[in-house]
Design an enzyme around this catalytic site. Structure first.
Site, short mmCIF file in Angstrom:
data_model
loop_
_atom_site.label_atom_id
_atom_site.label_comp_id
_atom_site.label_asym_id
_atom_site.label_seq_id
_atom_site.Cartn_x
_atom_site.Cartn_y
_atom_site.Cartn_z
N PHE A 1 0.83 -1.29 0.08
CA PHE A 1 0.04 0.00 -0.07
C PHE A 1 0.95 1.35 -0.01
O PHE A 1 0.91 2.28 -0.75
CB PHE A 1 -0.96 -0.11 1.25
CG PHE A 1 -1.91 1.04 1.57
CD1 PHE A 1 -2.67 1.65 0.72
CD2 PHE A 1 -1.44 1.91 2.89
CE1 PHE A 1 -3.59 2.90 1.05
CE2 PHE A 1 -2.14 3.13 3.13
CZ PHE A 1 -3.11 3.44 2.10
N PHE B 1 2.25 4.84 -3.21
CA PHE B 1 2.15 6.25 -3.30
C PHE B 1 3.53 6.63 -3.75
O PHE B 1 3.90 7.74 -4.26
CB PHE B 1 2.31 6.78 -1.69
CG PHE B 1 0.93 6.53 -1.06
CD1 PHE B 1 0.01 7.81 -1.21
CD2 PHE B 1 0.19 5.37 -0.39
CE1 PHE B 1 -1.47 7.66 -0.79
CE2 PHE B 1 -0.98 5.11 -0.02
CZ PHE B 1 -1.72 6.43 -0.14
N GLY C 1 0.36 7.54 8.19
CA GLY C 1 1.18 6.41 8.40
C GLY C 1 0.75 5.32 9.35
O GLY C 1 -0.33 5.69 9.97
N GLU D 1 -7.03 3.88 14.91
CA GLU D 1 -7.08 3.12 13.49
C GLU D 1 -6.08 1.83 13.78
O GLU D 1 -5.11 1.63 13.24
CB GLU D 1 -6.56 3.58 12.26
CG GLU D 1 -6.61 2.95 10.83
CD GLU D 1 -6.16 3.71 9.86
OE1 GLU D 1 -5.29 4.54 9.96
OE2 GLU D 1 -6.04 3.04 8.61
N HIS E 1 -10.97 7.56 11.28
CA HIS E 1 -11.44 6.08 11.64
C HIS E 1 -11.85 5.92 12.89
O HIS E 1 -13.18 5.27 13.08
CB HIS E 1 -10.08 5.39 11.26
CG HIS E 1 -9.31 5.23 9.95
ND1 HIS E 1 -10.28 4.62 9.18
CD2 HIS E 1 -8.59 5.68 9.32
CE1 HIS E 1 -9.45 4.53 7.98
NE2 HIS E 1 -8.46 5.42 7.94
N ASP F 1 -8.50 5.85 0.41
CA ASP F 1 -7.58 5.68 -0.77
C ASP F 1 -8.19 4.90 -1.75
O ASP F 1 -7.85 4.03 -2.20
CB ASP F 1 -6.12 4.91 0.07
CG ASP F 1 -5.75 5.66 1.21
OD1 ASP F 1 -5.16 6.43 1.13
OD2 ASP F 1 -5.90 4.89 2.36
ZN ZN Z 1 -6.62 7.81 5.75
#
Ligand code: ZN
Ligand code: NAG
Ligand code: NAG
Ligand code: NAG
Ligand code: NAG
Ligand code: NAG
Ligand code: NAG
Ligand code: NAG
Ligand code: NAG
Length: 503
Positions: free
Chosen positions: A200, A204, A319, A349, A373, A431
């Site tokens: 993931f 980026f 992050g 999260e 989250h 995302d």
């Molecule tokens: Zn996010």
């Protein structure tokens, strides 16, 4: 088109059930008490206090009939329940759902938690952006395939760049390879949380230099907005860094140029889409930084907020929460700027308890405008109560939580409890391009099918749209305009559903 008699029976049943529910006249005392208990319980659910108009009531009945039909299939056959299947695997089937197709047409208000570099459909990027001249690729020291625009391969000696034209000549499956660099593949379904997070993060890096090429950046932003607009979203808040844009001749630009280019792209889009209201930007910083980096970043942010007060919304850390520093480690620096900046912290999260999740206490004490989250929030009754008192909405991203392995079955997602207790929740996509979603409809669908009562229909969806405006970082004046535009779209939508389905 005409309705089957089944549909009419169903509607009649729903009417009878809801009549009974309001009056609570059961056949005996026990049933009456049961009815009242459930009525009060359901009355706490987010959105239950909204009143629907007669037209909305008809649309609601129609929607609930679609929902029940789909749910009933899964009551009889567990593997027919789409939201439980990993989204990477279930996406195409979700697109066939009548409920999903209905949700796509709903005016959803705003989108409030999206990372800038994970927000444009990857097929679109590959097909429409990566065949441009001067695009090069290179696998770097960290084994990440990077894309960058260059005049020639020698312009940047940090990597052995090769033009995409050459890659494509050498490998007829290059575009499939590229897609795997920019998005998660189906193999992620069976990977561990660490493996998925690692891939993931790499997406980026792959995209960063590509998207910061100044002309492409503008096209990228416009396509991002287009995908939201098509999904009936009229405003968005994006999280990202201040990217140094560059031109082909090697010129790199400062932050002011980044913000000016961003504004230019949004203004272009608004010219061709007059009902689109705009964007705000949340600057994010990696949570592993030290105090000095944070301090200088916050100073820079406050400076740019003074130059672009309508664009800059505030600050967040990004992050993997479990491997970064904790919010409390930064509390002194954050307190110093809490009068000047709004916070939108990712917090809680995590599946940990009494550890990383304690970031929630800091997000609340620092008066975050929203919490990203907040997955762990319901485990902490006092924090939940305090977040409620301060009216801090939770940004719910159910597909992100599933794909990134926080939670498998969204019916067990803790945000169900937030909604049941009436806590404000905004549905976000986080995302989307990394798992092949566009817009908000997929996350709305999963939430609607998994985290609301089976008989809940239009009220909760209307509430989601309203909350997305209420809990945005828009000014009061901007919110008034947003409600005007959204209400007009909503009324047209209701009319259209009634007309198309002869309700
Ligand atoms: Zn996010
Ligand atoms: C809905 O209608 C009831 C009864 O007419 C009223 O008391 C209530 O204030 C209304 N709620 C909203 C949110 O307008
Ligand atoms: C259960 O649902 C799955 C997925 O939709 C389907 O493939 C399967 O045939 C269904 N099984 C039965 C017994 O209906
Ligand atoms: C590329 O752009 C065209 C024109 O906007 C569009 O019709 C097409 O769907 C795009 N390709 C992909 C893969 O999205
Ligand atoms: C090469 O890498 C160095 C160190 O990371 C960086 O400062 C420099 O800007 C890079 N050169 C180019 C042309 O990107
Ligand atoms: C994941 O593992 C399950 C069980 O072993 C298997 O049935 C499924 O095909 C795998 N999925 C993918 C995408 O590899
Ligand atoms: C680099 O290219 C940009 C955009 O084409 C142009 O505006 C700028 O003047 C060029 N700079 C140099 C040093 O050639
Ligand atoms: C920032 O400084 C404070 C006070 O010196 C210290 O307690 C804290 O650990 C530092 N935070 C980080 C992330 O280094
Ligand atoms: C948060 O808001 C409360 C109530 O408005 C206020 O008393 C407190 O000082 C604020 N805290 C921060 C860090 O801004």
């Amino acid at each position: 088109m005409c309705f089957s008699s089944n549909y009419k029976v169903l509607v009649a049943l729903i009417c009878i059930v809801s009549m009974l529910k309001n009056t609570c006249q059961g056949a005996d005392e026990y049933l009456e008490a049961r009815c009242k208990l459930l009525r009060d319980d359901e009355g706490e659910f987010r959105g239950s206090k909204l009143n629907l108009s007669e037209s909305e009531g008809k649309v609601n009945e129609y929607l609930v009939s679609l929902k029940l039909k789909e749910l009933e299939e899964s009551y009889g056959n567990f593997s027919a329940y789409l939201p439980e299947r990993n989204f990477l695997d279930a996406k195409e089937d979700i697109e066939q759902s009548k409920v999903f197709q209905f949700i796509q047409k709903i005016p959803k208000g705003t989108s409030l938690h999206t990372h800038l570099l994970a927000a444009v459909n990857v097929d679109y990027i590959i097909q429409n952006f990566t065949y441009m001249e001067n695009l090069y690729g290179c696998t770097n020291f960290f084994n990440i395939f990077k894309l960058k625009f260059l005049e020639n391969s020698k312009q940047d000696l940090n990597c052995s760049w090769k033009s995409l034209k050459t890659y494509r000549q050498e490998n007829p499956n290059f575009d499939a390879f590229l897609k795997n660099c920019l998005a998660l593949g189906k193999e992620a379904v069976n990977q561990t949380r660490n493996e998925v997070w690692s891939e993931f993060k790499n997406t980026f890096s792959s995209l960063y230099d590509f998207a910061s090429h100044r002309p492409v950046f503008k096209l990228y932003v416009k396509q991002l907005l287009e995908e939201l607009w098509v999904d009936k979203v009229i405003y968005t808040e994006l999280r990202g860094t201040f990217m140094p844009l560059y031109d082909l001749n090697g010129t790199t630009y400062n932050t002011k140029m980044f913000l000016d280019t961003l504004i230019e792209a949004v203004d272009d889009f608004k010219t061709s889409h007059p009902d689109f209201l705009g964007i705000k930007y949340i600057l994010n910083l990696y949570r592993g930084v030290d105090n000095n980096t944070l301090k200088s970043t916050l100073e820079e942010l406050i400076y740019y907020k003074s130059l672009y007060p309508d664009l800059i919304a505030g600050f967040d850390f990004i992050g993997l929460e479990e491997e970064g520093k904790n919010l409390v480690d930064f509390h002194e620096e954050l307190l110093k700027v809490s009068k000047d900046l709004q916070f939108f912290f990712h917090a809680g999260e995590t599946n940990q308890f009494g550890h990383t999740d304690l970031n929630l206490a800091d997000a609340i004490l620092l008066n975050a405008t929203r919490i990203g989250h907040g997955f762990a929030l319901v485990k902490h009754p006092q924090l939940l109560e305090e977040a409620g008192k301060r009216d801090i909405a939770v940004e719910l991203c159910p597909i992100s939580n599933q794909v990134l392995k926080l939670n498998k079955d969204p019916r067990n997602h803790p945000a169900t409890i937030l909604l049941a207790k009436g806590h404000p929740v905004v549905i976000c996509n986080d995302d989307p391009s990394v798992w092949g979603a566009t817009g908000l409809s997929y996350d709305w669908y999963v939430t609607f099918m998994s985290m609301t009562w089976q008989n809940h229909g239009l009220k909760i969806l209307k509430q989601f749209a309203i909350d997305s405006i209420t809990y945005s970082a828009m000014s009061e004046t901007e919110k008034i305009e947003a409600f005007e535009v959204w209400t007009r779209m909503w009324d047209e939508f209701i009319e259209e559903v009634i007309c198309r389905n002869k309700l």
